[in-house]
Write an enzyme that holds these catalytic residues in place. Structure first.
Site, short mmCIF file in Angstrom:
data_model
loop_
_atom_site.label_atom_id
_atom_site.label_comp_id
_atom_site.label_asym_id
_atom_site.label_seq_id
_atom_site.Cartn_x
_atom_site.Cartn_y
_atom_site.Cartn_z
N ASP A 1 12.14 -1.58 3.92
CA ASP A 1 11.23 -0.44 4.02
C ASP A 1 11.93 0.81 4.57
O ASP A 1 11.27 1.72 5.06
CB ASP A 1 10.04 -0.82 4.92
CG ASP A 1 8.87 0.14 4.81
OD1 ASP A 1 8.80 0.88 3.81
OD2 ASP A 1 8.03 0.14 5.72
N HIS B 1 5.68 9.95 1.05
CA HIS B 1 4.32 10.44 1.35
C HIS B 1 4.01 11.79 0.71
O HIS B 1 3.10 12.49 1.17
CB HIS B 1 4.08 10.54 2.86
CG HIS B 1 4.18 9.24 3.58
ND1 HIS B 1 3.79 9.09 4.90
CD2 HIS B 1 4.61 8.01 3.19
CE1 HIS B 1 3.99 7.83 5.28
NE2 HIS B 1 4.50 7.17 4.25
N GLU C 1 0.09 -1.27 5.64
CA GLU C 1 1.17 -0.85 6.55
C GLU C 1 1.07 0.63 6.86
O GLU C 1 1.32 1.06 8.00
CB GLU C 1 2.54 -1.18 5.94
CG GLU C 1 3.72 -1.01 6.89
CD GLU C 1 4.32 0.39 6.90
OE1 GLU C 1 5.19 0.66 7.76
OE2 GLU C 1 3.93 1.24 6.05
N ASP D 1 0.82 -1.21 0.00
CA ASP D 1 0.00 0.00 0.00
C ASP D 1 0.86 1.26 0.00
O ASP D 1 2.04 1.23 0.38
CB ASP D 1 -0.96 0.01 1.19
CG ASP D 1 -0.24 0.11 2.53
OD1 ASP D 1 0.76 -0.61 2.73
OD2 ASP D 1 -0.67 0.91 3.38
N ASP E 1 7.86 4.02 -1.32
CA ASP E 1 7.48 3.50 -0.02
C ASP E 1 6.15 2.76 -0.18
O ASP E 1 5.09 3.38 -0.12
CB ASP E 1 7.35 4.65 0.96
CG ASP E 1 6.95 4.24 2.36
OD1 ASP E 1 7.03 3.03 2.66
OD2 ASP E 1 6.54 5.11 3.14
#
EC number: 3.4.11.4
Length: 410
Positions: A198, A380, A175, A80, A141
């Site tokens: 990650d 993000h 996650e 995700d 990510d």
């Protein structure tokens, strides 16, 4: 390396944004789209025991190719992307032989990725930088981690002269909304330890993370006509302001680093009659973490005493804990990853994660799980990027860890 790049682009173009406000699991149906692609691809490259369960976890096995016992190890990444920024219509841009100057992401909107602000860019001069077009996040990510794990498994399958034990891989949903390990079947996975791919910049190796809690503050007020409010109106927004001001002003994300904890106000809404504040509370030290939660409640108690009524309500929920406690008894798993990097001439950057990881929850579920770099930066948001060379380096680290684990088992 082009095959790895193509695989990464294929994955990031599939929208898998999760939804923190949806209690369903997974939180968005579109995560299944990538999960199904991965099942097909893992079968194509020759992985065995490829499964996709009812909770959208993809698992697969690469059997051992040696005739002696080797610990079964695992590699984990999440499919995700963050709810913080759009993951729809991701359009990766390529900047070969990066010259260290500003990168224009979107000329029409004047969106620029500049090393004067994001100085980590300068680490990658001369390399191929993959960016967004300024309108979405990139998805490194953690689709970089997914790419690297699949690519490493394919490399091991195609190069059987590299000796390794049994390897298990898993790709998790949700996650980014804190649920990535909630339905993870550790027993089914069957590994003695694993690594999440990650992390961020090349060389990162992490086995410490924040202790974390989420907190919601609800303030109830009373609405009356403002012309007749004397002694009657209680403006919940003003009380909310008092609550915010009562917390240590420098203990916020933008004022802290390293092992320093914080209170982070990440959401608020308000009217005279009711206001809510949404916080996350973080600290690496468990004692300080517990003290932060006590401080939070004390502020509410103080305000309620002042107001003469329980108008301020606090709800605090623990989210995850520092995995260091679970990793230290098995530090050899960190040593193997560190040695793998050194053998590949990558300088290990061993530091604490200022955030969380599936690895934290998995470690507490009985699967010790340090975190390794995936290579991306500025997660993000629209300024997210990754060097293509980093995808290759992380893939090489996975292969080397598999090889070293077998060598140490002889």
């Amino acid at each position: 390396m082009q095959k790895i790049i193509d695989r990464f682009v294929k994955y990031v173009k599939i929208d898998t944004q999760s939804d923190e406000n949806n209690p369903a699991f997974p939180s968005t149906e579109k995560q299944w789209d990538l999960a199904k692609v991965l099942v097909e691809e893992l079968n194509e490259i020759g992985m065995q025991d490829v499964t996709l369960d009812d909770n959208c976890y993809v698992m697969a096995t690469l059997p051992s190719n040696v005739d002696f016992n080797v610990p079964t190890i695992g590699f984990v990444a999440h499919i995700d992307t963050s709810p913080d920024y759009s993951g729809t219509n991701v359009n990766p841009q390529f900047h070969p032989n990066y010259d260290g100057k500003d990168i224009v992401l979107n000329k029409e909107r004047n969106i620029v990725l500049s090393p004067s602000y994001f100085d980590d860019l300068l680490q990658y001069k001369g390399q191929t930088i993959i960016t967004t077009d300024g309108t979405t996040l990139l998805g490194a990510d953690d689709k970089a981690g997914v790419t690297e794990i699949v690519s490493a498994m394919e490399h091991l399958i195609n190069n059987p002269e590299i000796k390794h034990g049994k390897i298990r891989i898993c790709f998790t949903p949700d996650e980014e909304v804190g649920k990535g390990a909630h339905m993870f079947d550790v027993e089914k996975f069957g590994a003695e330890w694993a690594y999440t791919m990650d992390g961020s910049q090349v060389g990162e190796l992490e086995y410490e993370n924040f202790n974390a809690a989420g907190a919601k503050v609800t303030i109830n007020g009373k609405i009356v006509h403002p012309g007749y409010a004397k002694g009657k109106m209680i403006n919940s927004m003003l009380i909310a302001n008092e609550f915010i001001a009562a917390l240590p002003k420098n203990e916020i994300p933008q004022e802290t680093e390293g092992y320093e904890g914080f209170y982070h106000l990440h959401g608020m809404s308000g009217e005279v009659e009711k206001s809510t504040l949404e916080y996350i509370i973080r600290d690496h030290d468990f004692k300080l973490f517990e003290e932060r939660k006590v401080t939070f409640q004390k502020i509410a108690d103080t305000l309620n005493k002042k107001l003469g009524s329980d108008l301020v309500q606090v709800e605090i929920k623990d989210q995850y804990f520092n995995m260091r406690k679970k990793i230290e008894p098995v530090m050899h798993i960190v040593d193997i990853a560190e040695e793998a990097m050194k053998q590949l001439n990558i300088k290990p950057l061993i530091k604490a994660i200022r955030g969380g990881t599936d690895g934290s929850q998995l470690s507490y579920k009985g699967l010790p799980c340090p975190n390794i770099f995936a290579g991306g930066h500025n997660f993000h948001g629209r300024y997210e990027y990754i060097a293509a060379e980093s995808l290759q380096l992380a893939t090489d680290v996975i292969v080397k860890i598999a090889e070293l684990t077998a060598e140490r088992a002889k």
